[in-house]
Design a protein around this motif. Structure first.
Motif, PDB file in Angstrom:
ATOM      1  N   ASP A  99      42.902  64.213  62.562  1.00 45.47           N
ATOM      2  CA  ASP A  99      42.775  63.323  63.717  1.00 45.47           C
ATOM      3  C   ASP A  99      41.159  62.988  63.868  1.00 45.47           C
ATOM      4  OD1 ASP A  99      44.066  62.613  66.625  1.00 45.47           O
ATOM      5  OD2 ASP A  99      41.997  63.516  67.059  1.00 45.47           O
ATOM      6  N   GLU A 100      40.739  62.035  64.322  1.00 44.58           N
ATOM      7  CA  GLU A 100      39.316  61.717  64.500  1.00 44.58           C
ATOM      8  C   GLU A 100      38.693  62.232  65.600  1.00 44.58           C
ATOM      9  OE1 GLU A 100      38.094  60.292  61.917  1.00 44.58           O
ATOM     10  OE2 GLU A 100      40.226  60.246  60.995  1.00 44.58           O
ATOM     11  N   THR A 101      39.202  63.086  66.448  1.00 39.73           N
ATOM     12  CA  THR A 101      38.638  63.621  67.445  1.00 39.73           C
ATOM     13  C   THR A 101      37.535  64.583  66.969  1.00 39.73           C
ATOM     14  OG1 THR A 101      40.625  63.808  68.732  1.00 39.73           O
ATOM     15  CG2 THR A 101      38.971  65.260  69.595  1.00 39.73           C
ATOM     16  N   ASP A 102      36.478  64.720  67.633  1.00 42.43           N
ATOM     17  CA  ASP A 102      35.050  65.796  67.274  1.00 42.43           C
ATOM     18  C   ASP A 102      35.979  67.133  67.471  1.00 42.43           C
ATOM     19  OD1 ASP A 102      33.430  63.787  67.087  1.00 42.43           O
ATOM     20  OD2 ASP A 102      32.675  64.146  69.147  1.00 42.43           O
ATOM     21  N   ALA A 103      35.339  67.919  65.903  1.00 43.39           N
ATOM     22  CA  ALA A 103      35.977  69.101  66.139  1.00 43.39           C
ATOM     23  C   ALA A 103      34.789  70.336  66.776  1.00 43.39           C
ATOM     24  CB  ALA A 103      35.973  69.663  64.287  1.00 43.39           C
ATOM     25  N   GLY A 104      35.328  71.298  67.251  1.00 46.06           N
ATOM     26  CA  GLY A 104      34.867  72.383  67.828  1.00 46.06           C
ATOM     27  C   GLY A 104      34.150  73.142  66.745  1.00 46.06           C
ATOM     28  N   ASP A 105      33.526  74.353  67.125  1.00 43.52           N
ATOM     29  CA  ASP A 105      32.826  75.056  66.240  1.00 43.52           C
ATOM     30  C   ASP A 105      33.641  76.651  65.732  1.00 43.52           C
ATOM     31  OD1 ASP A 105      32.810  76.657  68.373  1.00 43.52           O
ATOM     32  OD2 ASP A 105      30.736  76.683  68.749  1.00 43.52           O
ATOM     33  N   ALA A 106      34.901  76.677  66.128  1.00 39.16           N
ATOM     34  CA  ALA A 106      35.821  77.565  65.908  1.00 39.16           C
ATOM     35  C   ALA A 106      37.025  77.191  65.836  1.00 39.16           C
ATOM     36  CB  ALA A 106      35.601  78.829  66.486  1.00 39.16           C
ATOM     37  N   PRO A 107      38.081  77.787  64.923  1.00 36.78           N
ATOM     38  CA  PRO A 107      39.486  77.085  64.955  1.00 36.78           C
ATOM     39  C   PRO A 107      40.280  77.376  66.362  1.00 36.78           C
ATOM     40  CG  PRO A 107      38.936  78.278  62.810  1.00 36.78           C
ATOM     41  CD  PRO A 107      37.751  78.502  63.760  1.00 36.78           C
ATOM     42  N   GLY A 108      40.838  76.812  66.902  1.00 35.91           N
ATOM     43  CA  GLY A 108      41.498  76.950  68.145  1.00 35.91           C
ATOM     44  C   GLY A 108      42.189  75.666  68.618  1.00 35.91           C
ATOM     45  N   LEU A 109      43.083  75.949  69.883  1.00 35.32           N
ATOM     46  CA  LEU A 109      43.917  74.697  70.433  1.00 35.32           C
ATOM     47  C   LEU A 109      42.920  74.023  71.187  1.00 35.32           C
ATOM     48  CD1 LEU A 109      46.790  73.511  70.953  1.00 35.32           C
ATOM     49  CD2 LEU A 109      46.944  74.909  72.849  1.00 35.32           C
ATOM     50  N   LEU A 110      43.014  72.686  71.142  1.00 35.36           N
ATOM     51  CA  LEU A 110      42.284  71.939  72.005  1.00 35.36           C
ATOM     52  C   LEU A 110      43.161  71.299  73.126  1.00 35.36           C
ATOM     53  CD1 LEU A 110      40.298  69.674  69.135  1.00 35.36           C
ATOM     54  CD2 LEU A 110      39.231  71.764  70.590  1.00 35.36           C
ATOM     55  N   SER A 111      44.139  70.746  72.589  1.00 35.60           N
ATOM     56  CA  SER A 111      45.035  70.118  73.538  1.00 35.60           C
ATOM     57  C   SER A 111      46.400  70.340  73.418  1.00 35.60           C
ATOM     58  CB  SER A 111      44.677  68.935  74.176  1.00 35.60           C
ATOM     59  OG  SER A 111      44.820  67.959  72.995  1.00 35.60           O
ATOM     60  N   ARG A 112      47.384  70.487  74.330  1.00 34.57           N
ATOM     61  CA  ARG A 112      48.666  70.562  74.073  1.00 34.57           C
ATOM     62  C   ARG A 112      49.703  69.185  73.826  1.00 34.57           C
ATOM     63  NH1 ARG A 112      50.916  75.256  72.063  1.00 34.57           N
ATOM     64  NH2 ARG A 112      50.455  76.997  73.369  1.00 34.57           N
ATOM     65  N   GLY A 113      50.528  69.076  73.064  1.00 36.27           N
ATOM     66  CA  GLY A 113      51.315  67.994  72.917  1.00 36.27           C
ATOM     67  C   GLY A 113      52.108  67.784  74.290  1.00 36.27           C
ATOM     68  N   PRO A 114      52.707  66.557  74.417  1.00 33.33           N
ATOM     69  CA  PRO A 114      53.450  66.054  75.554  1.00 33.33           C
ATOM     70  C   PRO A 114      54.833  67.115  75.943  1.00 33.33           C
ATOM     71  CG  PRO A 114      53.819  64.441  74.086  1.00 33.33           C
ATOM     72  CD  PRO A 114      52.742  65.626  73.490  1.00 33.33           C
ATOM     73  N   GLY A 115      55.551  67.698  74.822  1.00 28.04           N
ATOM     74  CA  GLY A 115      56.591  68.243  75.097  1.00 28.04           C
ATOM     75  C   GLY A 115      57.779  67.383  74.917  1.00 28.04           C
ATOM     76  N   PRO A 116      58.919  67.833  74.871  1.00 25.88           N
ATOM     77  CA  PRO A 116      59.993  66.760  74.519  1.00 25.88           C
ATOM     78  C   PRO A 116      60.646  66.074  75.675  1.00 25.88           C
ATOM     79  CG  PRO A 116      60.957  69.216  74.534  1.00 25.88           C
ATOM     80  CD  PRO A 116      59.439  69.190  74.546  1.00 25.88           C
ATOM     81  N   LEU A 117      60.251  66.550  76.961  1.00 23.14           N
ATOM     82  CA  LEU A 117      60.784  65.850  78.186  1.00 23.14           C
ATOM     83  C   LEU A 117      59.887  64.678  78.421  1.00 23.14           C
ATOM     84  CD1 LEU A 117      62.350  65.320  80.686  1.00 23.14           C
ATOM     85  CD2 LEU A 117      60.966  66.940  81.939  1.00 23.14           C
TER      86      LEU A 117
END
Length: 284
Positions: A99-117
């Motif tokens: 993805d082209e979003t700017d990376a943070g300074d440590a591995p980790g979750l940035l945002s959740r996906g929408p989910g199946p609903l």
């Protein structure tokens, strides 16, 4: 219509075409499958033999980024962002795309996906969504305003029975035949048992049960390599079933590939792995 029924942290989701259940998903809100999640990742290993690299996602979670999805040219220690395109399943970690979003300074979750609903609602924007939980309706209102309707029993008794049957490793087919499903890490075998339908011409029976076999594949989200063993026909005769099978598979939202017949006479189907198969969710 899209129906969603809440049981504690689980949301059961069904797409109905009239009275027929066409798709089914389970959304675990406390442990979502991760499809669509966006991460800051650190490249931990570049594997030329696998044409990709392994990325640390944080919390000891590791994903695989193929060269074809943006992994080419990366180096160990580099930080990037990547999105999950295939949930962890079959003992393997998530599959990723860059993805082209700017990376943070440590591995980790940035945002959740929408989910199946929300995924299902986006694919069928004209469908009304019936839910049996006011709290979930309030949570989803920003995305689904005007499309939701409350009903105390989003799933009627007939639908509840059909969904309960999806937990079993076999399924009824037309004219008394049955489909036995055996899943392994490498492939899933779908074996047609025609014993109760032995009075029928084998070719006619196999032709008529193909749509229900394909519906069960979708409902159970059987993915990867699928081997279908039709009943009572020699390999040469089974070739005649392939056009009907190919036509039925076209209705599948994941557009699986029919590869032909194996030397043992199995119809070989390759269906994309995205969300975990239902049996892993229920029994994993």
């Amino acid at each position: 219509m899209i129906a969603a029924s809440v049981r504690e942290s689980l949301v059961r989701i069904g797409l109905l075409h009239g009275d027929e259940l066409a798709e089914f998903y389970i959304w675990n809100r406390t442990a979502p499958d991760g499809v669509g999640d966006l991460y800051t990742c650190r490249v931990d290993a570049v594997e030329k033999a696998l044409a990709g690299c392994f990325l640390a996602l944080g919390s000891e979670l590791t994903g695989f980024l193929p060269d074809s999805a943006g992994g080419k040219g990366l180096s160990v220690g580099q930080y990037i962002t990547a999105r999950v395109t295939r949930a962890p399943q079959g003992g393997k970690g998530p599959r990723l795309t860059r993805d082209e979003t700017d990376a943070g300074d440590a591995p980790g979750l940035l945002s959740r996906g929408p989910g199946p609903l929300l995924d299902l609602a986006a694919r069928f924007p004209a469908e009304t969504i019936v839910l049996d939980d006011y709290a979930l309706m309030a949570e989803l209102r920003p995305a689904l305003e005007g499309r939701m309707r409350y009903h105390a029993k989003a799933f009627d008794p007939v639908l509840e029975d059909e969904i309960a049957a999806l937990a079993e490793p076999s399924a009824p087919l037309p004219h008394g035949a049955r489909l036995h499903i055996t899943s392994a890490p490498a492939a899933t075998l779908l074996d047609v048992d025609a014993a109760a339908a032995s009075h029928m011409n084998p070719m006619a029976l196999n032709q008529v049960i193909i749509p229900e076999i394909c519906r069960q594949i979708v409902l159970r989200n059987l993915s990867g390599g699928l081997l279908i063993d039709f009943a009572g026909l020699k390999a040469g005769q089974r070739q005649k079933l392939l056009p009907a099978l190919r036509d039925a598979l076209r209705r599948d939202p994941l557009a699986p590939n029919l590869l032909g017949l194996s030397h043992l006479g199995f119809a070989e189907v390759n269906r994309r792995r995205i969300r975990p198969p239902l049996h892993e969710i229920l029994h994993g």
